[in-house]
Design a protein around this motif. Structure first.
Motif, PDB file in Angstrom:
ATOM      1  N   LEU A   1       0.806  -1.220   0.000  1.00  0.00           N
ATOM      2  CA  LEU A   1       0.000   0.000   0.000  1.00  0.00           C
ATOM      3  C   LEU A   1       0.838   1.269   0.000  1.00  0.00           C
ATOM      4  CD1 LEU A   1      -2.871  -0.853   2.483  1.00  0.00           C
ATOM      5  CD2 LEU A   1      -3.089  -0.251   0.096  1.00  0.00           C
ATOM      6  N   THR A   2       2.149   1.124   0.051  1.00  0.00           N
ATOM      7  CA  THR A   2       2.939   2.347   0.148  1.00  0.00           C
ATOM      8  C   THR A   2       3.006   3.041  -1.196  1.00  0.00           C
ATOM      9  OG1 THR A   2       4.947   1.184  -0.318  1.00  0.00           O
ATOM     10  CG2 THR A   2       4.371   1.456   1.994  1.00  0.00           C
ATOM     11  N   ARG A   3       3.393   4.264  -1.120  1.00  0.00           N
ATOM     12  CA  ARG A   3       3.387   5.100  -2.294  1.00  0.00           C
ATOM     13  C   ARG A   3       4.347   4.583  -3.353  1.00  0.00           C
ATOM     14  NH1 ARG A   3       5.611  11.044  -2.530  1.00  0.00           N
ATOM     15  NH2 ARG A   3       5.016  11.443  -4.670  1.00  0.00           N
TER      16      ARG A   3
ATOM     17  N   THR B   1       3.097   3.988  -7.174  1.00  0.00           N
ATOM     18  CA  THR B   1       3.393   4.889  -8.282  1.00  0.00           C
ATOM     19  C   THR B   1       4.590   4.459  -9.121  1.00  0.00           C
ATOM     20  OG1 THR B   1       4.704   6.280  -6.846  1.00  0.00           O
ATOM     21  CG2 THR B   1       2.414   6.905  -7.133  1.00  0.00           C
TER      22      THR B   1
ATOM     23  N   PHE C   1      -2.764  10.084  -3.346  1.00  0.00           N
ATOM     24  CA  PHE C   1      -1.373   9.924  -3.809  1.00  0.00           C
ATOM     25  C   PHE C   1      -0.938  11.112  -4.653  1.00  0.00           C
ATOM     26  CE2 PHE C   1      -1.857   5.241  -2.956  1.00  0.00           C
ATOM     27  CZ  PHE C   1      -0.923   5.232  -1.933  1.00  0.00           C
TER      28      PHE C   1
ATOM     29  N   GLY D   1       0.296  13.752  -2.781  1.00  0.00           N
ATOM     30  CA  GLY D   1       1.625  13.503  -2.231  1.00  0.00           C
ATOM     31  C   GLY D   1       1.664  12.781  -0.897  1.00  0.00           C
TER      32      GLY D   1
ATOM     33  N   GLU E   1       2.103   9.596   1.656  1.00  0.00           N
ATOM     34  CA  GLU E   1       3.059   8.497   1.649  1.00  0.00           C
ATOM     35  C   GLU E   1       2.347   7.144   1.563  1.00  0.00           C
ATOM     36  OE1 GLU E   1       6.928   7.577   1.365  1.00  0.00           O
ATOM     37  OE2 GLU E   1       6.088   9.586   1.600  1.00  0.00           O
ATOM     38  N   ALA E   2       1.213   7.037   2.232  1.00  0.00           N
ATOM     39  CA  ALA E   2       0.481   5.768   2.239  1.00  0.00           C
ATOM     40  C   ALA E   2      -0.992   6.030   2.492  1.00  0.00           C
ATOM     41  CB  ALA E   2       1.036   4.836   3.313  1.00  0.00           C
ATOM     42  N   PHE E   3      -1.822   5.083   2.053  1.00  0.00           N
ATOM     43  CA  PHE E   3      -3.280   5.223   2.206  1.00  0.00           C
ATOM     44  C   PHE E   3      -3.814   3.951   2.850  1.00  0.00           C
ATOM     45  CE2 PHE E   3      -7.675   5.034   1.178  1.00  0.00           C
ATOM     46  CZ  PHE E   3      -8.117   6.318   0.888  1.00  0.00           C
ATOM     47  N   PHE E   4      -4.483   4.085   3.972  1.00  0.00           N
ATOM     48  CA  PHE E   4      -5.071   2.920   4.633  1.00  0.00           C
ATOM     49  C   PHE E   4      -6.544   3.143   4.864  1.00  0.00           C
ATOM     50  CE2 PHE E   4      -0.615   2.662   5.907  1.00  0.00           C
ATOM     51  CZ  PHE E   4      -0.347   1.331   5.635  1.00  0.00           C
TER      52      PHE E   4
ATOM     53  N   ALA F   1       4.368   1.016   8.051  1.00  0.00           N
ATOM     54  CA  ALA F   1       4.311   2.139   7.098  1.00  0.00           C
ATOM     55  C   ALA F   1       4.828   3.424   7.741  1.00  0.00           C
ATOM     56  CB  ALA F   1       2.884   2.321   6.605  1.00  0.00           C
TER      57      ALA F   1
ATOM     58  N   LYS G   1       8.619   3.214   8.076  1.00  0.00           N
ATOM     59  CA  LYS G   1       9.277   3.389   6.791  1.00  0.00           C
ATOM     60  C   LYS G   1       9.232   4.855   6.333  1.00  0.00           C
ATOM     61  CE  LYS G   1       8.800   2.409   2.192  1.00  0.00           C
ATOM     62  NZ  LYS G   1       7.574   2.981   1.735  1.00  0.00           N
TER      63      LYS G   1
ATOM     64  N   LYS H   1      12.543   7.324   5.745  1.00  0.00           N
ATOM     65  CA  LYS H   1      12.873   7.974   4.475  1.00  0.00           C
ATOM     66  C   LYS H   1      13.115   9.466   4.636  1.00  0.00           C
ATOM     67  CE  LYS H   1       9.920   7.063   1.157  1.00  0.00           C
ATOM     68  NZ  LYS H   1       9.284   6.545  -0.041  1.00  0.00           N
TER      69      LYS H   1
END
Lengths: 537, 124
Positions: free
Chosen positions: A413-415, A419, B95, B98, B100-103, B115, B118, B122
């Motif tokens: 599910l991470t970006r 993408t 997304f 911008g 980072e993640a969608f739950f 998530a 991580k 970053k």
């Protein structure tokens, strides 16, 4: 009715003016209020039809420069709902029947023009009824769609509203279970685990509700691509490892070492398998076993047949048809007292049939059940055929390019995954000229993705494509700060000699087989799933 | 190293409390806001390292919060969306904005924490 409401407009295809006047006179004598427009050539007839506004067409069968049958064809194309009657002196019985078969409403012989008015009235009445029926059924369909839409919105709304409280219950159950609010005794832990299990069941039901609503409004989508079923089966089984172990149930898979790719939507097939295995576990007693197998179907050689067998309570023969219906639930089984909405198999059936396959069950009470479903086999030959033309083959060489993308430890599910992979795919696609290559794309390992490209070019040409892909990927990485590593490599494939003497089909088949074998040999040991996707040029 | 600070923008008090307990237990410090307007104020004052944003919020939806956070923070912090809303409609939009993640709720604890970990890794 039309007849009563207004003045009728009649288009009369007739070369004889006196015949047309006669028709008009008879109609007014019968108190049919009408305007008759007479035409006698194809171009005039066509112009009148296109202009529209006629309630009925009367035509002669043969005319000096045109004919009634062609006129009928025009009307059927432009305005099939308007009645079309032959009024002619030259229609034999046989031809008359033929014209009716080809769509004329009726015919009247010129020597029996007394029949014209009743025939016309009947034709108009029937046309009116037809259009009324059509209007009503269109309205009904619209109402049905509206209702489905509303129900879908309602269900969708409700199930999303259910999510937040469900999440809160999950959060606090796990907070307690994980000891974040202090130590618990074994009994408390056990009870909380029961609560958690029920939270999970409730979540599944919410998903199912949404799914069934999607099926009904036609929103459920299936995006098939070439996939390896063995991988999907392995993944599905391993996701049930813990649950099965807790019940002492053995899960096993059984498939031949060589299995062609299926053409299906991996997510949907995982969903079908999950449903079937889950059912199996539900209805199989402790220390039972569940086996998933796949093989080329005996009855349909273009299909793979997947089987999920258990040695559980079985299904009575009365129920084997019904279980795929909506809201079916096994009766008189303690195990199934409260385990779902009874729509899992209904969803499975819908998903399988959307893949062009079928699903059924064979079962014996107290012996167990085996669920079967079929999926079409993917044949890359059909894809490659567009690329491997004689011209391309005569150029001599075919190359296979592999673009490997590594995304270490990325969550689905991470970006990054969401993408980067589509971006990479686009970059690769753009790097191949149309008719020069096909994107042969593999997917679905958690750690990396390999895109395979079959190209028709000599070694120098392939090197140029490889370089182009490398440059584009590097550019994308830098400009978007994307987090992945890549490796691009290629292999040349020798075209069998003497292709000029063989039929093209044979050559394409040979080359496609060589490519398939190479892909298999190179990539299947890594446990990746192969996917061939037509390059969108 | 001091604790990484997470801003939770969430109007459901129970979910907010649950998330706070979970995140604190995993070694993060937590600040929170229960509506869109307050979210920017808290972000400006607390300078979080990461934001968890719900999409359905009183006083403007989560997309507005994401937009504002992006414009007021000197440094772009990672944003994670956690919502009951339908991902088929909202995920792509998120997304593009911008995140980072969608739950979608409910989300598995381990997946969610991974998530966050991580995303923070970053951004340094």
């Amino acid at each position: 009715m039309n007849l009563m409401k207004s003045r009728l407009r009649i288009l009369h295809l007739e070369d004889n003016k006196y015949d047309s006047d006669l028709v008009q006179a008879i109609l007014s004598a019968e108190a049919i209020d009408c305007d008759v427009v007479r035409v006698e050539t194809r171009s005039d007839f066509l112009a009148a039809v296109e202009q529209g506004g006629f309630d009925i067409f009367l035509t002669d069968y043969t005319l000096p420069s045109f004919d009634g049958v062609s006129a009928l064809a025009i009307v059927q194309e432009k305005c099939p709902e308007v009645p079309f009657i032959f009024v002619t002196g030259t229609l034999g019985e046989e031809i008359a029947i033929e014209t009716l078969k080809s769509g004329a409403t009726d015919y009247v012989l010129k020597e029996r023009l007394s029949r014209l008015a009743p025939t016309l009235r009947r034709a108009l009445r029937e046309a009116e009824e037809r259009s009324e029926r059509k209007r009503i059924s269109a309205e009904l369909e619209q109402a049905r769609q509206r209702e489905l839409q509303m129900r879908d919105e309602f269900l969708s709304h409700v199930s999303h509203e259910l999510r937040s409280p469900l999440f809160a219950i999950y959060q606090f159950t796990t907070i307690l279970l994980d000891g974040l609010a202090g130590e618990l005794n074994p009994e408390q832990l056990e009870y909380l685990k029961i609560a958690l299990k029920n939270v999970n069941q409730l979540q599944t039901m919410i998903e199912d509700l949404l799914e069934i609503s999607r099926i009904q409004v036609g929103k459920l989508s299936v995006e098939p691509k070439p996939i390896s079923l063995t991988n999907i089966i392995d993944e599905t089984l391993s996701s049930f490892h813990e649950i099965a172990a807790a019940k002492g149930i053995t899960l096993s898979a059984d498939f031949p070492s060589e299995l062609p790719s299926a053409y299906g939507d991996p997510q949907r097939i995982r969903q079908i398998l999950t449903n079937l295995v889950e059912n199996g576990i539900k209805f199989t007693p402790e220390n039972g076993m569940i086996k998933v197998g796949v093989q080329v179907s005996n009855e349909e050689p273009n299909f793979l047949c997947v089987s999920v067998s258990d040695n559980g309570c079985g299904i009575s023969s009365d129920d084997t048809e019904m279980i795929f219906g909506r809201l079916y639930q096994a009766k008189n089984t303690v195990e199934a007292s409260r385990k779902g909405l009874g729509i899992g198999l209904y969803i499975c059936k819908d998903l399988v049939s959307r893949h062009g396959g079928r699903i059924w069950v064979e079962s014996q009470i107290r012996q167990g059940s085996t669920f079967f479903f079929t999926l079409p086999i993917f044949s890359p030959r059909s894809l490659l055929a567009s690329l491997l033309t004689t011209e391309n083959l005569l150029k001599g060489l075919v190359g296979l390019i592999a673009v490997e993308i590594f995304t270490p430890e990325k969550h689905p599910l991470t970006r990054t995954n969401e993408t980067v992979l589509p971006e990479v795919r686009t970059i690769v696609e753009r790097s191949i000229l149309p008719f020069q290559g096909l994107l042969v794309h593999e997917t679905d390992t958690k750690w990396g993705e390999t895109l395979l490209v079959v190209t028709c070019a000599d070694q120098r040409g392939v090197e140029i494509i490889v370089q182009r892909i490398q440059e584009q990927l590097a550019h994308y990485k830098d400009s978007c700060n994307a987090d992945f590593d890549s490796a691009v490599s290629f292999t040349m494939i020798d075209i069998p000699s003497g292709i000029n003497n063989k039929p093209l089909e044979q050559v394409v088949r040979d080359v496609a087989n060589i490519i398939e074998d190479m892909i298999k040999a190179k990539y299947s040991q890594k446990g990746v799933i192969k996917c061939l996707r037509e390059k969108s040029s | 190293m001091s604790k990484r600070k997470i801003l939770i923008v969430e109007d459901d008090q129970d979910v907010l409390l649950g998330l706070s307990i979970r995140l604190k237990a995993s070694g993060y410090s937590v600040v929170s806001a229960t509506d869109a307007a307050w979210a920017t104020t808290v972000a400006r004052k607390e300078k979080p390292d990461l934001a968890i944003v719900d999409l359905g919020l009183p006083g403007g939806n989560g997309f507005l919060v994401i937009e504002r956070l992006r414009s007021i923070m000197d440094v772009h912090i990672p944003i994670i969306v956690l919502t009951a809303w339908d991902p088929t409609i909202n995920k792509e939009r998120a997304f593009k904005a911008g995140v980072e993640a969608f739950f979608q709720k409910p989300v598995d604890n381990d997946e969610f924490l991974a998530a966050i970990h991580k995303a923070l890794g970053k951004s340094g």
